[in-house]
Design a protein around this motif. Structure first.
Motif, short mmCIF file in Angstrom:
data_model
loop_
_atom_site.label_atom_id
_atom_site.label_comp_id
_atom_site.label_asym_id
_atom_site.label_seq_id
_atom_site.Cartn_x
_atom_site.Cartn_y
_atom_site.Cartn_z
N HIS A 77 104.06 80.07 3.05
CA HIS A 77 102.71 80.38 2.07
C HIS A 77 101.93 80.57 2.90
O HIS A 77 101.31 80.18 3.91
CB HIS A 77 102.60 78.60 1.04
N LEU A 78 100.38 81.00 2.49
CA LEU A 78 99.11 81.35 2.81
C LEU A 78 98.12 79.73 2.64
O LEU A 78 98.30 79.85 1.35
CB LEU A 78 98.64 82.58 3.03
N LEU A 79 97.57 79.67 2.89
CA LEU A 79 96.14 78.66 2.98
C LEU A 79 95.32 79.62 1.90
O LEU A 79 95.07 81.13 1.75
CB LEU A 79 94.52 78.98 3.85
N GLY A 80 94.54 79.11 0.77
CA GLY A 80 94.36 79.02 -0.68
C GLY A 80 92.69 79.42 0.31
O GLY A 80 92.22 80.08 0.95
N PRO A 81 92.58 80.25 -1.33
CA PRO A 81 91.22 81.17 -1.04
C PRO A 81 90.31 79.67 -1.11
O PRO A 81 89.92 78.92 -1.87
CB PRO A 81 90.99 81.88 -2.43
N ALA A 82 89.14 80.24 -0.41
CA ALA A 82 87.74 79.49 -0.65
C ALA A 82 86.95 80.59 -1.16
O ALA A 82 86.46 81.60 -0.39
CB ALA A 82 87.84 78.47 0.22
N SER A 83 86.00 79.33 -2.38
CA SER A 83 84.14 80.29 -2.58
C SER A 83 83.17 80.09 -2.01
O SER A 83 82.99 78.71 -1.48
CB SER A 83 84.42 79.93 -3.55
N TRP A 84 82.64 81.03 -1.52
CA TRP A 84 80.63 80.61 -1.48
C TRP A 84 80.32 80.02 -2.65
O TRP A 84 79.46 79.38 -2.03
CB TRP A 84 80.13 82.67 -1.10
N VAL A 85 80.62 80.34 -3.71
CA VAL A 85 80.07 79.18 -4.67
C VAL A 85 80.21 78.00 -4.27
O VAL A 85 79.46 77.11 -5.25
CB VAL A 85 80.49 79.73 -5.92
N SER A 86 81.35 77.92 -3.83
CA SER A 86 81.53 76.54 -4.32
C SER A 86 80.51 76.05 -2.78
O SER A 86 80.17 74.13 -3.22
CB SER A 86 82.98 76.34 -3.53
N SER A 87 80.43 76.70 -1.62
CA SER A 87 79.17 75.63 -0.61
C SER A 87 77.82 75.27 -1.26
O SER A 87 76.92 74.27 -1.21
CB SER A 87 79.09 76.98 0.37
N VAL A 88 77.76 76.27 -2.19
CA VAL A 88 75.75 76.62 -2.80
C VAL A 88 75.53 75.06 -4.23
O VAL A 88 75.03 74.81 -4.39
CB VAL A 88 76.03 78.02 -3.21
N LEU A 89 77.48 75.53 -4.81
CA LEU A 89 77.49 73.85 -5.77
C LEU A 89 77.55 73.02 -4.97
O LEU A 89 76.35 71.99 -5.43
CB LEU A 89 78.51 74.55 -6.71
N ILE A 90 77.86 72.59 -3.95
CA ILE A 90 77.75 71.40 -2.96
C ILE A 90 76.77 70.92 -2.97
O ILE A 90 75.57 69.94 -2.99
CB ILE A 90 79.14 71.49 -2.42
N VAL A 91 75.85 71.60 -2.05
CA VAL A 91 74.92 71.66 -2.01
C VAL A 91 73.13 71.71 -3.13
O VAL A 91 72.61 70.56 -2.73
CB VAL A 91 74.13 73.25 -1.23
N VAL A 92 73.47 72.01 -4.56
CA VAL A 92 73.48 71.84 -5.53
C VAL A 92 73.03 70.47 -5.46
O VAL A 92 72.34 70.04 -5.94
CB VAL A 92 73.45 73.04 -6.24
N MET A 93 73.99 69.93 -5.85
CA MET A 93 74.33 68.71 -5.97
C MET A 93 74.33 67.08 -5.28
O MET A 93 72.88 66.48 -5.16
CB MET A 93 76.40 68.57 -6.08
N ALA A 94 74.47 68.14 -3.65
CA ALA A 94 72.72 67.29 -2.52
C ALA A 94 71.61 67.06 -2.94
O ALA A 94 70.98 66.40 -2.93
CB ALA A 94 72.83 67.75 -1.44
N ILE A 95 71.13 68.74 -3.38
CA ILE A 95 69.49 68.50 -3.87
C ILE A 95 69.00 67.05 -5.55
O ILE A 95 68.50 67.18 -5.35
CB ILE A 95 68.89 69.74 -3.92
N LEU A 96 70.16 67.72 -6.49
CA LEU A 96 70.09 66.94 -7.60
C LEU A 96 70.23 65.47 -6.75
O LEU A 96 69.67 64.53 -7.99
CB LEU A 96 71.29 66.97 -8.92
#
Length: 154
Positions: free
Chosen positions: A35-54
């Motif tokens: 198998h290959l590594l699964g996809p990773a999204s830029w949106v996930s990075s943004v959401l994690i940073v938004v959680m940090a801000i909150l």
């Protein structure tokens, strides 16, 4: 936790390492089956940073209250919940960092595979975002710290 001192960076580093090693082994087994590594999204990075801000935003009223700068009273339950949120964010950030760092390690070792260079950048962005979430949790935990009263008696 820790006799009222809260989470420590060393505890979070241990969580990152443990999750990272377990994730690395799991991904190694998965990848060895073709198998290959699964996809990773830029949106996930943004959401994690938004959680940090909150998380930090939730800690600001507690800090203002503890400094005597608050215009409104603060519920002790809200302050306790904010502390729990901060610690949960720090723990989650540490675990997520280990998870994505394990994937990044595999992506680095297989950079010749198509699409892995782009995937590596997204995984590194997720690692940075997880580190930001961890730092936000630790900062907010510090904002919620109540200093023990000074005792003037000898």
């Amino acid at each position: 936790m820790n006799e009222g001192r809260g989470l420590r960076w060393s505890q979070l580093a241990a969580i990152t390492v443990v999750v990272g090693v377990i994730a690395w082994m799991g991904w190694r087994l998965y990848l060895n089956r073709g198998h290959l590594l699964g996809p990773a999204s830029w949106v996930s990075s943004v959401l994690i940073v938004v959680m940090a801000i909150l998380v930090v935003a939730a800690g600001l009223p507690v800090r203002r209250f503890l400094r005597g700068e608050a215009r409104r009273p603060l519920s002790p339950i809200r302050a306790a919940r904010t502390l729990v949120l901060a610690q949960a964010a720090a723990l989650t950030g540490a675990a997520v960092l280990g998870w994505y760092a394990a994937q990044a390690a595999h992506a680095i070792s297989d950079l010749d595979l198509p699409g892995y260079r782009d995937l590596l950048w997204r995984l590194l962005a997720l690692c940075v975002a997880a580190l930001v979430l961890t730092a936000a949790g630790m900062l907010t935990q510090r904002m919620c710290r109540v200093e023990p009263p000074e005792d003037d008696t000898d």
